[in-house]
Design a protein around this motif. Structure first.
Motif, short mmCIF file in Angstrom:
data_model
loop_
_atom_site.label_atom_id
_atom_site.label_comp_id
_atom_site.label_asym_id
_atom_site.label_seq_id
_atom_site.Cartn_x
_atom_site.Cartn_y
_atom_site.Cartn_z
N GLU A 143 0.83 -1.21 0.00
CA GLU A 143 0.00 0.00 0.00
C GLU A 143 0.86 1.26 0.00
O GLU A 143 0.57 2.23 -0.72
N ILE A 174 -4.09 -3.28 -5.75
CA ILE A 174 -4.39 -2.00 -5.10
C ILE A 174 -4.60 -0.90 -6.14
O ILE A 174 -5.56 -0.12 -6.07
N ARG A 215 -7.98 -1.51 -7.91
CA ARG A 215 -9.14 -1.20 -7.07
C ARG A 215 -9.34 0.31 -6.97
O ARG A 215 -10.47 0.80 -7.03
N ARG A 216 -8.23 1.05 -6.82
CA ARG A 216 -8.34 2.50 -6.72
C ARG A 216 -8.82 3.11 -8.04
O ARG A 216 -9.59 4.07 -8.04
N ARG A 255 -12.53 2.58 -8.20
CA ARG A 255 -13.26 3.51 -7.34
C ARG A 255 -13.32 4.91 -7.96
O ARG A 255 -14.34 5.59 -7.89
N ARG A 256 -12.22 5.33 -8.58
CA ARG A 256 -12.22 6.64 -9.23
C ARG A 256 -13.24 6.68 -10.37
O ARG A 256 -13.89 7.69 -10.60
#
Length: 346
Positions: free
Chosen positions: A270, A327, A330-331, A334-335
């Protein structure tokens, strides 16, 4: 050639507090004081990783030479290495079958006092650090005649030497074929003892310099702390076997971050992603320095993480990069959900 627990020729540090004894006068090429080379010239260094075999000449200076080409990446292992160097007796009787490289050294007009040698079973390669004095010496890479990595490194270093690049690279003293080996002999770059190991900001400086050479964009291909040398004249880069003369944005910086995270365990996946994609991060500032949209960082990082990996890549590294890729994706998802729709009907 970079194997876990094995450094490229990262520079020599002859501080007396590390237990490095002053070297005696230089002896003839590859010859002990009593005559020509014998197996007793070299002694096995223990402990080392199973995949590597390490030798040195007798005494503390011989052991100290190993740190030019073999640097444990864990703090506790480094401390143990320093203790071994201090405690090493002047004579250690365990001998080893290190190749005789007299003829190769004569071709490069090289002699040495103390040295170290590392053998890696994969890719069947020898790496020597041969000290001509306390602060001067050479690194010798020996491989099979069909060793594509060494041959490519010779070509890259020859090309870089023709222009004024914004970073230092080791000077090639000799390269070619001899005695059934493909050899590359480079001069050891003197490390600035007042500066520590290259960090994240140094990696950013190196990556930006690689992107702005007179030759165009250069990819080092294995940017890592053990391939960056802090010198009094700035940063020097070594180990060019994976280099490319083509644009590949954020490749080197992402490579650095994943190696430090997965192999040195300096940060979790992360945090690695944040180092490369967060506003103000090294990845963000890298793209800004090149005049590009820093918001594209996740795209470049994702491309690196989803590339085809070499078969020899270590499992911890593969797991670490897979976690980073998840990661990033996934980000990005979401954006996409959070972004306002361009369809007026919704």
């Amino acid at each position: 050639m970079t194997t876990r627990g094995m450094a490229a020729h990262g520079g020599v540090d002859s501080r007396p507090e590390l237990g490095i004894a002053p070297n005696p006068p230089t002896t003839p090429v590859n010859a002990p004081r009593e005559g020509r080379d014998t197996a007793h010239r070299w002694q096995r260094v223990l402990p080392t990783p199973r995949r590597l075999a390490v030798w040195s000449t007798a005494g503390r200076s011989g052991i100290a030479a190993t740190r030019v080409i073999y640097q444990p990446r864990r703090t506790r292992a480094r401390l143990a290495s320093a203790i071994v160097a201090r405690a090493m007796p002047a004579v250690w009787s365990r001998a080893a079958p290190v190749p005789n490289i007299d003829n190769i050294l004569e071709l490069s007009d090289t002699s040495y006092v103390h040295g170290a040698a590392v053998y890696a079973r994969e890719p069947d390669r020898w790496l020597f650090a041969l000290m001509e004095s306390d602060t001067r010496g050479v690194v010798v890479k020996l491989g099979r005649l069909d060793d594509g990595g060494i041959r490519h490194e010779i070509e890259t270093m020859t090309t870089l030497a023709r222009v004024n690049v914004p970073f230092r690279s080791a000077k090639v003293r000799w390269s070619g074929q001899a005695d059934g080996w493909l050899a590359l002999i480079t001069e050891i770059i003197a490390r600035d003892a007042a500066r520590g190991e290259a960090g994240l900001e140094d990696a950013l400086t190196a990556a930006c310099a690689l992107a702005k050479t007179p030759l165009g964009f250069v990819v080092h291909g294995d940017l890592a702390p053990w391939n960056i040398v802090q010198t009094t004249d700035g940063l020097a880069l070594v180990d060019w076997e994976a280099s490319r003369f083509e644009e590949d944005l954020l490749f080197d910086l992402t490579h650095y971050v994943t190696r430090v995270g997965a192999l040195v365990r300096s940060w979790k996946p992360e945090t690695a992603v944040l180092h490369l994609t967060a506003p103000g991060s090294v990845g963000w500032r890298y793209l800004e320095a090149l005049g590009l949209d820093a918001r594209s960082a996740p795209e470049h990082v994702s491309r690196y993480l989803r590339r085809a990996q070499p078969a020899v890549a270590e499992k911890p590294l593969r797991r670490y990069e897979a976690a980073m890729a998840d990661i990033v994706e996934r980000r990005a998802a979401r954006r996409g959900l959070d972004a306002p729709s361009s369809d007026p009907a919704t």
